[in-house]
Design an enzyme around this catalytic site. Structure first.
Site, PDB file in Angstrom:
ATOM      1  N   TYR B 105      29.562 -40.113  58.128  1.00 56.21           N
ATOM      2  CA  TYR B 105      30.895 -40.701  57.969  1.00 56.21           C
ATOM      3  C   TYR B 105      30.836 -42.227  57.875  1.00 56.21           C
ATOM      4  O   TYR B 105      31.556 -42.840  57.109  1.00 56.21           O
ATOM      5  CB  TYR B 105      31.804 -40.317  59.145  1.00 56.21           C
ATOM      6  CG  TYR B 105      32.422 -38.955  59.013  1.00 56.21           C
ATOM      7  CD1 TYR B 105      33.268 -38.654  57.947  1.00 56.21           C
ATOM      8  CD2 TYR B 105      32.166 -37.959  59.944  1.00 56.21           C
ATOM      9  CE1 TYR B 105      33.835 -37.398  57.821  1.00 56.21           C
ATOM     10  CE2 TYR B 105      32.741 -36.697  59.826  1.00 56.21           C
ATOM     11  CZ  TYR B 105      33.570 -36.424  58.768  1.00 56.21           C
ATOM     12  OH  TYR B 105      34.134 -35.190  58.639  1.00 56.21           O
ATOM     13  N   GLU B 206      14.225 -16.116  73.940  1.00 52.72           N
ATOM     14  CA  GLU B 206      15.086 -16.381  72.781  1.00 52.72           C
ATOM     15  C   GLU B 206      16.561 -16.244  73.157  1.00 52.72           C
ATOM     16  O   GLU B 206      17.371 -17.084  72.778  1.00 52.72           O
ATOM     17  CB  GLU B 206      14.732 -15.383  71.663  1.00 52.72           C
ATOM     18  CG  GLU B 206      15.724 -15.342  70.513  1.00 52.72           C
ATOM     19  CD  GLU B 206      15.559 -14.123  69.615  1.00 52.72           C
ATOM     20  OE1 GLU B 206      14.561 -13.392  69.760  1.00 52.72           O
ATOM     21  OE2 GLU B 206      16.444 -13.903  68.765  1.00 52.72           O
TER      22      GLU B 206
END
Lengths: 386, 386
Positions: B105, B206
């Protein structure tokens, strides 16, 4: 006795087992009396989901559902409910901490039976987790226990830092001493004990990356805030944790999201609850939560209110709304809790400008702008939406 | 001087600013000498990505890329690189903590210019974050600084608990005193100081929900482990944190994932690095990481090894592989680091059986089975894959 399991969990198990025994006893009584075993529970349908204007909550209505063993249409569901109840009961007894995925696997098997004539039939208890999850919800509604109270765990994304100490398990944790990291909220937030708190409000940030930024410059220290991120759509534990901060400690709760219908919906889930799971709202929603921004009037101004963005900044930062955003905005406009004057102005500006904006546009103006001007100014002047 | 900013950050900023000045000085010198300003940096292409057999890492090869101002094909990229370098430099000077989204941005604007004849042109600095992210990577490669060393923050999913204390910012945090919650790893894990550690290995799970379960029954206390979850595909901070535990403390690292090509890939990212970002591997990858399971031989057995699942359990728990899984398995089979005997057996069993399995199937057999039998037994007998 297992030295690594803490007492709060043992007590929670005892309570849940007791409720299970009480609620399911009636079914054994029915069988003993030679009656058709039947479960009665509130209907979890959209038609039976009611917005309580006074409490500002989505709640289940009065409609009930009968589920009987000797009813061809209902017997499979009846058996699924009892199978799941048994699995949860056993997990409670055995000091297990299943997830809803575990419960799906634990119950998944094929029932084989032969007709008197010899023809063989096979039937799966359930095929997809969608089915077993629905049964878990039925058991929550039937027992009045949330899954967390049955020691069912789940993944959690919520994080918190701030001037407060809590007790969780056997530990006392100082949430103001987390360094650059944060405290990851536990999956059973009702077992957390608030020890002492020195804060004036709670700021919930939708985006983890913005949370990291505000945390790193000490926003919560400067402004006496409890800083939380839901890391996107909030999970149950984060919602319950926020609710408890509001209800038990009387702290105002401000929600900071992107300026788009997705952000509004995140706010709505915190405040009102999720439409498909209205039975949890009574415990998980925070009806007093306030939407601090980013609002459409922050971007474009409105009446006497000046925008926080310049024309130039708007040109660089604004994202064109997609068709899906616009569709979502029309849907939200019809929800009762968005039918306030301020929300209608928000949604109207959005539909007129077809423009959305991310929180990061505010940090692009400078992180200090977000932390030292935008947020404190809006909180001070009451520039939020209820 | 800001009392809420800690010293480690100030030092890190000074180091990064110094490197920026040194590396970009050459370009100013070129301009002063009236030369065509040119940046030389290693090519971040697949063709220039090399698997280093000895160090077992993906690294950038020797090919260089020239990016000159007075080259029509390269001048936009050249200007983008300098624009981004300026934005990062300013953020460092101003005690900002931007995210890559912020940087996108901050640099996004339209350049308007008129030809001598009066014709008006407009050109955007960049249109999508994909473009500005690529420029950030170029600057990482050019300066030899990881983005974290430039105090660029990002969202983080990694969590940790275990018998260790760390220093982060101005705080000392005891990771064995997190109650039922966990410590959420900070976005700049190189600034963490390990104070003391009493653990025998690191177990990386995981799935966050399985982490919650193992944490709740005190797995890490019973087995002297540091317990970590990446909550899916690992982010940079989690990878760097795991690498440091392995490299600096000499702790073996075991990775526990679902038994499918997606799980194998998670292991591969921890161990070797990501193919598209090979320049980070040198710092983020853990070449000695071990795949503890769930392996195909755990499910089906192999040679003398007996399976952990019964025939009945396989029937209930196994999920049929999708076409995408099979395609992925063929791809992984071609990666050099999967061309070991054990991995080829794994992949062959998968392709033959077309079957995958989630870790939750193991917890469905009982959480104690996973925690007290499966994991310790596999670690004790060396039943992992390198």
């Amino acid at each position: 006795m297992d030295e690594y399991i803490d007492k709060a969990d043992i007590e929670a198990r005892k309570r849940a087992l007791q409720v299970f025994r009480e609620r399911f006893k009636e079914i054994f009584e029915q069988i003993k009396r030679g009656e058709n075993p039947t479960i009665m529970l509130p209907k979890r349908t959209l038609a039976n989901t009611i917005y309580d204007e006074k409490r500002k909550l989505l709640l289940l209505g009065p409609e009930k559902l009968r589920r009987s063993f000797f009813d061809l249409h209902e017997s499979k569901k009846f058996m699924q409910t009892l199978l799941m109840a048994r699995i949860i009961y056993e997990a409670l007894e055995r000091d297990e901490y299943p997830t809803i995925r575990d419960l799906y696997y634990r119950g998944k098997h094929t029932i084989v039976y032969r007709e008197p004539g010899g023809r063989r039939h096979e039937e799966n208890t359930w095929d997809e987790q969608r089915e077993s999850d629905a049964v878990i919800r039925d058991i929550e509604v039937f027992t009045g226990l949330l899954r967390e109270e049955m020691l069912i765990l789940s993944k959690e994304k919520g994080k918190v830092v701030g001037n407060m100490r809590i007790r969780s398990g056997n530990d006392i944790i100082d949430l103001s001493k987390m360094g650059h990291g944060a405290y990851a909220i536990e999956p059973t937030p009702d077992l957390i004990e608030f020890i002492d708190v020195d804060a004036e409000y709670v700021l919930v940030v939708e985006k983890d990356a913005v949370f990291q930024q505000l945390h790193r410059i000490g926003f919560w220290k400067r402004h006496k805030a409890i800083l939380i991120t839901s890391a996107g759509q909030p999970d149950r534990a984060t919602r319950r944790f926020v609710r408890r901060l509001n209800e038990e400690l009387g702290l105002p709760v401000y929600i900071l999201t992107d300026a788009d219908p997705y952000g509004w919906y995140i706010y709505s889930v915190f405040k009102i609850g999720s439409i498909t799971l209205s039975y949890e709202s009574e415990r998980l929603a925070t009806p007093k939560a306030r939407f601090i921004g980013v609002s459409m009037t922050d971007i474009f101004g409105h009446g006497k209110k000046k925008p926080y963005l310049t024309e130039q900044e708007r040109r660089n930062y604004i994202i064109k709304a997609k068709d899906a955003d616009i569709k979502r905005a029309y849907e939200l406009r019809n929800y009762r809790w968005f039918q306030t004057k301020k929300w209608q102005i928000e949604i109207d500006i959005f539909l007129k400008k077809k423009a959305k904006l991310e929180i990061e546009a505010m940090t692009s103006k400078g992180l200090r702008f977000l932390a030292d001007k935008y947020l404190p100014e809006k909180i001070e002047t009451g520039d939020w939406i209820e």
